[in-house]
Design a protein around this motif. Structure first.
Motif, PDB file in Angstrom:
ATOM      1  N   SER A  18     -16.218 -58.882  -7.493  1.00  0.00           N
ATOM      2  CA  SER A  18     -14.776 -58.719  -7.706  1.00  0.00           C
ATOM      3  C   SER A  18     -14.407 -57.323  -8.185  1.00  0.00           C
ATOM      4  CB  SER A  18     -14.280 -59.756  -8.710  1.00  0.00           C
ATOM      5  OG  SER A  18     -14.635 -61.063  -8.326  1.00  0.00           O
ATOM      6  N   SER A  19     -15.107 -56.808  -9.179  1.00  0.00           N
ATOM      7  CA  SER A  19     -14.759 -55.501  -9.734  1.00  0.00           C
ATOM      8  C   SER A  19     -14.914 -54.397  -8.700  1.00  0.00           C
ATOM      9  CB  SER A  19     -15.627 -55.199 -10.959  1.00  0.00           C
ATOM     10  OG  SER A  19     -15.347 -56.095 -12.009  1.00  0.00           O
ATOM     11  N   ASP A  20     -16.034 -54.411  -7.969  1.00  0.00           N
ATOM     12  CA  ASP A  20     -16.256 -53.410  -6.926  1.00  0.00           C
ATOM     13  C   ASP A  20     -15.222 -53.534  -5.818  1.00  0.00           C
ATOM     14  OD1 ASP A  20     -18.444 -52.434  -8.269  1.00  0.00           O
ATOM     15  OD2 ASP A  20     -19.903 -53.608  -7.122  1.00  0.00           O
ATOM     16  N   LYS A  79     -12.130 -54.718  -6.048  1.00  0.00           N
ATOM     17  CA  LYS A  79     -10.835 -54.223  -6.511  1.00  0.00           C
ATOM     18  C   LYS A  79     -10.825 -52.705  -6.582  1.00  0.00           C
ATOM     19  CE  LYS A  79      -7.420 -54.802 -10.190  1.00  0.00           C
ATOM     20  NZ  LYS A  79      -7.078 -55.531 -11.444  1.00  0.00           N
ATOM     21  N   SER A  80     -11.950 -52.104  -6.963  1.00  0.00           N
ATOM     22  CA  SER A  80     -12.029 -50.653  -7.096  1.00  0.00           C
ATOM     23  C   SER A  80     -12.044 -49.947  -5.744  1.00  0.00           C
ATOM     24  CB  SER A  80     -13.281 -50.283  -7.896  1.00  0.00           C
ATOM     25  OG  SER A  80     -13.470 -48.886  -7.933  1.00  0.00           O
ATOM     26  N   GLN A  81     -12.810 -50.502  -4.783  1.00  0.00           N
ATOM     27  CA  GLN A  81     -13.028 -49.806  -3.519  1.00  0.00           C
ATOM     28  C   GLN A  81     -12.040 -50.193  -2.424  1.00  0.00           C
ATOM     29  OE1 GLN A  81     -17.185 -49.590  -2.306  1.00  0.00           O
ATOM     30  NE2 GLN A  81     -17.850 -49.915  -4.423  1.00  0.00           N
ATOM     31  N   PRO A 139      -8.670 -51.803  -2.972  1.00  0.00           N
ATOM     32  CA  PRO A 139      -7.658 -52.410  -3.854  1.00  0.00           C
ATOM     33  C   PRO A 139      -6.552 -53.153  -3.115  1.00  0.00           C
ATOM     34  CG  PRO A 139      -7.444 -50.011  -3.813  1.00  0.00           C
ATOM     35  CD  PRO A 139      -8.739 -50.334  -3.139  1.00  0.00           C
ATOM     36  N   GLU A 140      -6.080 -52.629  -1.995  1.00  0.00           N
ATOM     37  CA  GLU A 140      -4.995 -53.309  -1.278  1.00  0.00           C
ATOM     38  C   GLU A 140      -5.470 -54.639  -0.705  1.00  0.00           C
ATOM     39  OE1 GLU A 140      -3.273 -50.765   1.619  1.00  0.00           O
ATOM     40  OE2 GLU A 140      -2.467 -49.350   0.147  1.00  0.00           O
ATOM     41  N   TYR A 198      -7.980 -56.430  -1.896  1.00  0.00           N
ATOM     42  CA  TYR A 198      -8.211 -57.312  -3.035  1.00  0.00           C
ATOM     43  C   TYR A 198      -6.899 -57.946  -3.492  1.00  0.00           C
ATOM     44  CZ  TYR A 198      -9.853 -59.004  -7.559  1.00  0.00           C
ATOM     45  OH  TYR A 198     -10.174 -59.809  -8.627  1.00  0.00           O
ATOM     46  N   THR A 199      -5.860 -57.139  -3.612  1.00  0.00           N
ATOM     47  CA  THR A 199      -4.560 -57.649  -4.039  1.00  0.00           C
ATOM     48  C   THR A 199      -4.005 -58.650  -3.031  1.00  0.00           C
ATOM     49  OG1 THR A 199      -4.058 -55.619  -5.258  1.00  0.00           O
ATOM     50  CG2 THR A 199      -2.193 -57.000  -4.628  1.00  0.00           C
ATOM     51  N   CYS A 232      -5.738 -61.892  -3.652  1.00  0.00           N
ATOM     52  CA  CYS A 232      -5.205 -62.519  -4.874  1.00  0.00           C
ATOM     53  C   CYS A 232      -3.893 -63.246  -4.582  1.00  0.00           C
ATOM     54  CB  CYS A 232      -4.977 -61.470  -5.958  1.00  0.00           C
ATOM     55  SG  CYS A 232      -6.470 -60.795  -6.711  1.00  0.00           S
ATOM     56  N   ASP A 273      -6.860 -64.638  -9.382  1.00  0.00           N
ATOM     57  CA  ASP A 273      -7.573 -63.378  -9.569  1.00  0.00           C
ATOM     58  C   ASP A 273      -8.860 -63.682 -10.327  1.00  0.00           C
ATOM     59  OD1 ASP A 273      -8.571 -60.894 -10.192  1.00  0.00           O
ATOM     60  OD2 ASP A 273      -6.684 -60.075 -10.922  1.00  0.00           O
TER      61      ASP A 273
END
Length: 261
Positions: free
Chosen positions: A227-229, A231-233, A235-236, A238-239, A242, A248
């Motif tokens: 999840s963290s990677d 969202k970081s790499q 982001p659009e 990931y959002t 969500c 989330d």
């Protein structure tokens, strides 16, 4: 001769009695087995383990409802007491933010001892979804949940396929919010998929470039396990996930708003 109205009334009475029985059965299981279920899910499902006490209660009730709605068939193996709980937990994890989470079209989940061949394809399968049911290799399911950092999880992957099958092919048990929001997700996801087909690499497993359905499945695996990677790499993307799933994984409660179990 029964009238249409009578038939409809009988249908609703039967459905209401079935739901009453299921709720009572779940209450009995929670009274007698909740500690056992909680211990097993805490060990085997990192998502469940990260939830608050209230979140665990909601999650477990959904898991038990899911189990009540399915038949588990075992192929080349003995029945495993933990299999219905852990497989159902994978489905509930994916659909935790949705109102319709039972994947109603599918009445049977086939648990296969190990990888298997299917149809004319010689390559062994870890799982697949068809109109006959959801198929999972138990050896791969348990192995991939045990390593919750590599972005590979056949349980989540196949439940993702089952969710889109329910919403776009079978239409039985469709979640209207998910169904309607998928076009917005695709507006973000399709360009990334097309670039991957052209050879671009990113956080997602290259298998995502196979076709759009596999891209969707890989997105789900990565969304939960990295999840963290993610969202970081990306982001659009990931959002967009969500929003589509109404959750989330990086937050404790997971949900922006809590609906009924």
């Amino acid at each position: 001769m029964l009238t249409v109205g009578t038939v409809i009334l009988v249908f609703f009475v039967i459905r209401r009695r079935r739901r009453w029985y299921q709720r009572n059965r779940i209450d009995e299981l929670l009274q007698t087995r909740q500690v056992d279920y909680d211990n097993l899910l805490s060990r085997a499902n990192p998502y469940y383990n990260s939830l608050s006490s209230e979140g665990r209660d909601r999650f477990l009730k959904r898991v038990l409802l899911f189990i009540q709605s399915k038949r588990f068939e075992y192929i080349d193996m003995e029945a495993q007491e933990s299999a219905p709980l852990l497989i159902s937990a994978a489905a509930v994890q994916l659909t935790y933010g949705l109102d319709h989470f039972l994947l109603d079209y599918f009445s049977t989940i086939y648990v296969v001892r190990n990888k298997y061949t299917y149809g004319l394809t010689p390559t062994p399968y870890e799982g697949h979804v068809s109109r006959d049911g959801i198929y999972l290799s138990w050896a791969d399911f348990t192995r991939e949940f045990a390593d919750y950092t590599d972005g590979q999880n056949v349980g989540l992957h196949e439940m993702a396929h089952a969710l889109t099958y329910v919403n776009f092919t079978a239409h039985e048990g469709r979640d209207a919010t998910f169904h309607d929001a998928f076009v917005n997700f695709s507006a973000v996801a399709r360009p990334i998929f097309e670039r991957m087909k052209d050879g671009e690499t990113n956080l997602l497993n290259p298998y995502a470039a196979t076709n759009y359905q596999e891209f969707w499945g890989v997105c789900i695996e990565t969304f939960f396990e990295r999840s963290s990677d993610f969202k970081s790499q990306l982001p659009e993307l990931y959002t967009a996930l969500c929003t589509l799933l109404n959750q989330d994984p990086l937050t404790t409660e997971k949900l922006p708003t809590v609906s009924t179990p």
